[in-house]
Design an enzyme around this catalytic site. Structure first.
Site, PDB file in Angstrom:
ATOM      1  N   SER A 173       0.748  -1.091  -0.074  1.00 61.56           N
ATOM      2  CA  SER A 173       0.060  -0.081  -0.002  1.00 61.56           C
ATOM      3  C   SER A 173       0.868   1.255  -0.021  1.00 61.56           C
ATOM      4  O   SER A 173       0.370   2.371  -0.270  1.00 61.56           O
ATOM      5  CB  SER A 173      -0.865   0.037   1.305  1.00 61.56           C
ATOM      6  OG  SER A 173      -0.317   0.259   2.326  1.00 61.56           O
ATOM      7  N   HIS A 205       1.027   4.268   6.680  1.00 58.44           N
ATOM      8  CA  HIS A 205       0.065   5.121   5.634  1.00 58.44           C
ATOM      9  C   HIS A 205       0.708   6.692   5.791  1.00 58.44           C
ATOM     10  O   HIS A 205       1.077   7.006   7.165  1.00 58.44           O
ATOM     11  CB  HIS A 205      -1.157   4.983   5.708  1.00 58.44           C
ATOM     12  CG  HIS A 205      -1.698   3.792   4.898  1.00 58.44           C
ATOM     13  ND1 HIS A 205      -3.011   3.498   4.990  1.00 58.44           N
ATOM     14  CD2 HIS A 205      -1.013   3.053   4.372  1.00 58.44           C
ATOM     15  CE1 HIS A 205      -3.236   2.450   4.224  1.00 58.44           C
ATOM     16  NE2 HIS A 205      -1.908   1.858   3.908  1.00 58.44           N
ATOM     17  N   ASP A 264      -8.098   6.312   4.563  1.00 61.75           N
ATOM     18  CA  ASP A 264      -8.213   5.340   5.294  1.00 61.75           C
ATOM     19  C   ASP A 264      -9.075   5.421   6.128  1.00 61.75           C
ATOM     20  O   ASP A 264      -9.535   4.555   7.518  1.00 61.75           O
ATOM     21  CB  ASP A 264      -7.033   5.269   6.248  1.00 61.75           C
ATOM     22  CG  ASP A 264      -5.822   4.771   5.430  1.00 61.75           C
ATOM     23  OD1 ASP A 264      -6.050   4.097   4.265  1.00 61.75           O
ATOM     24  OD2 ASP A 264      -4.659   5.026   6.330  1.00 61.75           O
TER      25      ASP A 264
END
Length: 172
Positions: free
Chosen positions: A50, A89, A114
């Protein structure tokens, strides 16, 4: 014929003490790093794609959690209640609310933010409660062995077998 005399027992105890010294030294180093970085997990392995191309699967991230404020664009590692795996992230937005910082994150390689990871309870992360640390450095692909151990049973049992075989051979 195998000799289980005093010399053999002494040799075994010396080897066990050596293993114990290596284990405790590694543990103390990790705990010391946790205290210095102010993070429960100062080293984290990237488990998914990701965050590509910035971070690849298997990269070991070095975390720092001593700063009070996280800037937009910084990469954070956070834990959500009920999830066992930390998420790596980038901060997309930041808001100040009631003397606390709220963050919205998104993976570089993901199409959406998210919010769905946050469990529907709110739209943002609480920096103080949920962020494990901010990424300050990384070691490329060093942690890939942990991915192999978790995902490939043949690799795991093969490594255990080779380790046991080497211990047996060296003991003679």
């Amino acid at each position: 014929m195998v000799n289980f005399g005093a010399q053999s027992i002494r040799q075994t105890l010396v080897q066990l003490l050596g293993f114990a010294a290596i284990f405790t030294s590694s543990y103390m180093f990790y705990k010391g790093l946790s205290i210095v970085a102010n993070s429960e997990s100062p080293l984290v392995v990237v488990l998914s794609g990701s965050m590509e191309p910035a971070y690849q699967r298997g990269d070991v991230l070095l975390l720092w959690n001593r700063q009070k404020h996280v800037d937009v664009g910084e990469v954070v590692v956070y834990n959500i209640d009920g999830r066992t795996t930390p998420i790596v992230h980038r901060v997309l937005r930041s808001h100040a609310s009631d003397n606390k910082q709220l963050l919205l994150t998104k993976g570089d390689n993901n199409a959406v933010d998210d919010v769905s990871f946050y469990g529907g309870r709110n739209q943002y992360l609480d920096r103080e409660k949920e962020v494990v640390g901010v990424v300050k450095g990384y070691l490329p692909l060093v942690g890939y062995i942990t991915i192999l151990l978790a995902e490939n049973q043949y690799f795991k049992y093969g490594l255990l077998g080779i380790t046991g075989l080497l211990a047996f051979i060296q003991g003679e």
